[in-house]
Scaffold this motif. Sequence first.
Motif, PDB file in Angstrom:
ATOM      1  N   PRO A 277      -7.769  -6.405  39.015  1.00 40.99           N
ATOM      2  CA  PRO A 277      -8.722  -5.769  38.093  1.00 40.99           C
ATOM      3  C   PRO A 277      -9.904  -6.705  37.815  1.00 40.99           C
ATOM      4  O   PRO A 277      -9.793  -7.921  37.952  1.00 40.99           O
ATOM      5  CB  PRO A 277      -7.899  -5.537  36.829  1.00 40.99           C
ATOM      6  CG  PRO A 277      -6.785  -6.514  36.909  1.00 40.99           C
ATOM      7  CD  PRO A 277      -6.534  -6.761  38.370  1.00 40.99           C
ATOM      8  N   GLU A 278     -11.026  -6.110  37.449  1.00 45.50           N
ATOM      9  CA  GLU A 278     -12.208  -6.918  37.161  1.00 45.50           C
ATOM     10  C   GLU A 278     -11.994  -7.708  35.871  1.00 45.50           C
ATOM     11  O   GLU A 278     -11.345  -7.236  34.932  1.00 45.50           O
ATOM     12  CB  GLU A 278     -13.431  -6.022  37.019  1.00 45.50           C
ATOM     13  CG  GLU A 278     -13.829  -5.349  38.319  1.00 45.50           C
ATOM     14  CD  GLU A 278     -15.109  -4.547  38.151  1.00 45.50           C
ATOM     15  OE1 GLU A 278     -15.862  -4.831  37.203  1.00 45.50           O
ATOM     16  OE2 GLU A 278     -15.330  -3.659  38.969  1.00 45.50           O
ATOM     17  N   LEU A 279     -12.571  -8.905  35.836  1.00 47.49           N
ATOM     18  CA  LEU A 279     -12.445  -9.757  34.662  1.00 47.49           C
ATOM     19  C   LEU A 279     -13.475  -9.333  33.615  1.00 47.49           C
ATOM     20  O   LEU A 279     -14.645  -9.115  33.931  1.00 47.49           O
ATOM     21  CB  LEU A 279     -12.673 -11.226  35.044  1.00 47.49           C
ATOM     22  CG  LEU A 279     -11.609 -11.865  35.931  1.00 47.49           C
ATOM     23  CD1 LEU A 279     -12.026 -13.291  36.271  1.00 47.49           C
ATOM     24  CD2 LEU A 279     -10.265 -11.875  35.242  1.00 47.49           C
ATOM     25  N   GLN A 280     -13.007  -9.227  32.400  1.00 48.66           N
ATOM     26  CA  GLN A 280     -13.919  -8.928  31.282  1.00 48.66           C
ATOM     27  C   GLN A 280     -13.979 -10.169  30.413  1.00 48.66           C
ATOM     28  O   GLN A 280     -13.110 -10.413  29.593  1.00 48.66           O
ATOM     29  CB  GLN A 280     -13.420  -7.722  30.489  1.00 48.66           C
ATOM     30  CG  GLN A 280     -13.380  -6.455  31.314  1.00 48.66           C
ATOM     31  CD  GLN A 280     -12.774  -5.300  30.555  1.00 48.66           C
ATOM     32  OE1 GLN A 280     -12.329  -5.454  29.427  1.00 48.66           O
ATOM     33  NE2 GLN A 280     -12.759  -4.137  31.187  1.00 48.66           N
ATOM     34  N   LEU A 281     -15.014 -10.950  30.635  1.00 46.32           N
ATOM     35  CA  LEU A 281     -15.131 -12.223  29.957  1.00 46.32           C
ATOM     36  C   LEU A 281     -15.989 -12.133  28.694  1.00 46.32           C
ATOM     37  O   LEU A 281     -15.953 -13.040  27.878  1.00 46.32           O
ATOM     38  CB  LEU A 281     -15.720 -13.276  30.912  1.00 46.32           C
ATOM     39  CG  LEU A 281     -14.910 -13.537  32.194  1.00 46.32           C
ATOM     40  CD1 LEU A 281     -15.659 -14.538  33.060  1.00 46.32           C
ATOM     41  CD2 LEU A 281     -13.535 -14.046  31.879  1.00 46.32           C
ATOM     42  N   SER A 282     -16.726 -11.074  28.554  1.00 45.13           N
ATOM     43  CA  SER A 282     -17.608 -10.983  27.378  1.00 45.13           C
ATOM     44  C   SER A 282     -16.789 -10.707  26.130  1.00 45.13           C
ATOM     45  O   SER A 282     -15.860  -9.909  26.117  1.00 45.13           O
ATOM     46  CB  SER A 282     -18.647  -9.879  27.578  1.00 45.13           C
ATOM     47  OG  SER A 282     -17.992  -8.631  27.741  1.00 45.13           O
ATOM     48  N   GLY A 283     -17.114 -11.424  25.092  1.00 46.03           N
ATOM     49  CA  GLY A 283     -16.446 -11.209  23.805  1.00 46.03           C
ATOM     50  C   GLY A 283     -15.126 -11.930  23.669  1.00 46.03           C
ATOM     51  O   GLY A 283     -14.388 -11.679  22.716  1.00 46.03           O
TER      52      GLY A 283
ATOM     53  N   GLN B 255     -10.112 -19.878  23.191  1.00 47.54           N
ATOM     54  CA  GLN B 255      -8.655 -19.886  23.382  1.00 47.54           C
ATOM     55  C   GLN B 255      -8.240 -18.798  24.357  1.00 47.54           C
ATOM     56  O   GLN B 255      -7.392 -19.013  25.234  1.00 47.54           O
ATOM     57  CB  GLN B 255      -7.947 -19.704  22.024  1.00 47.54           C
ATOM     58  CG  GLN B 255      -6.441 -19.839  22.078  1.00 47.54           C
ATOM     59  CD  GLN B 255      -6.006 -21.256  22.446  1.00 47.54           C
ATOM     60  OE1 GLN B 255      -6.696 -22.231  22.141  1.00 47.54           O
ATOM     61  NE2 GLN B 255      -4.881 -21.372  23.114  1.00 47.54           N
ATOM     62  N   ASP B 256      -8.833 -17.614  24.262  1.00 42.22           N
ATOM     63  CA  ASP B 256      -8.511 -16.518  25.179  1.00 42.22           C
ATOM     64  C   ASP B 256      -8.936 -16.861  26.612  1.00 42.22           C
ATOM     65  O   ASP B 256      -8.224 -16.540  27.575  1.00 42.22           O
ATOM     66  CB  ASP B 256      -9.206 -15.235  24.730  1.00 42.22           C
ATOM     67  CG  ASP B 256      -8.625 -14.697  23.422  1.00 42.22           C
ATOM     68  OD1 ASP B 256      -7.455 -15.051  23.124  1.00 42.22           O
ATOM     69  OD2 ASP B 256      -9.319 -13.952  22.730  1.00 42.22           O
ATOM     70  N   LEU B 257     -10.099 -17.498  26.759  1.00 42.76           N
ATOM     71  CA  LEU B 257     -10.557 -17.914  28.095  1.00 42.76           C
ATOM     72  C   LEU B 257      -9.614 -18.938  28.720  1.00 42.76           C
ATOM     73  O   LEU B 257      -9.313 -18.881  29.917  1.00 42.76           O
ATOM     74  CB  LEU B 257     -11.976 -18.481  28.022  1.00 42.76           C
ATOM     75  CG  LEU B 257     -13.098 -17.471  27.793  1.00 42.76           C
ATOM     76  CD1 LEU B 257     -14.419 -18.196  27.593  1.00 42.76           C
ATOM     77  CD2 LEU B 257     -13.184 -16.497  28.944  1.00 42.76           C
TER      78      LEU B 257
END
Length: 153
Positions: free
Chosen positions: A24-30, A34-36
């Motif tokens: 699946p495509e990565l959704q890095l915005s927002g 810590q989540d990254l």
Amino acid sequence: MTMLDSERQSRKDERERILGERVPELQLSGLSLQDLQNLCKELHQKIDVADEERYDVNAKVVKNNMEIQDLSGKIFELKGKMKRPALRRVRVSADAMLGALLGAKVKESVDFKANLKTVKKEEEKKEEVTDWRKNVDAMSGMEGRKKLFDAGQ
């Protein structure tokens, strides 16, 4: 040519569809820091699993290739071996053998014994065997050694 182009396009579309399902495509915005970091750790774990699987598959392929080569060699050996017929002893005269080897060039018979060199056998000089018990007294001491020394010269 059009069929080849259409087949290539269908393969490309199929590849994109499968990659879309599996990755699946990565959704890095927002995302927070810590989540990254958690996402990076998950991706590294997935990469490690994929590398392990790739290594295992590669090892199996190498092993299978070696087995294929061994079996191919065995097949080649089995096909290459022909059963030789039992040879029969054939008596051929010297003239016939020379005629077979040299062809029609040799018409007269060859006398092999006439061409052989004569070798004289040298007779070995044999020493007389004497009874050693008779010479023990004569050869004992320094006089006997002197006699042996004088006899050697």
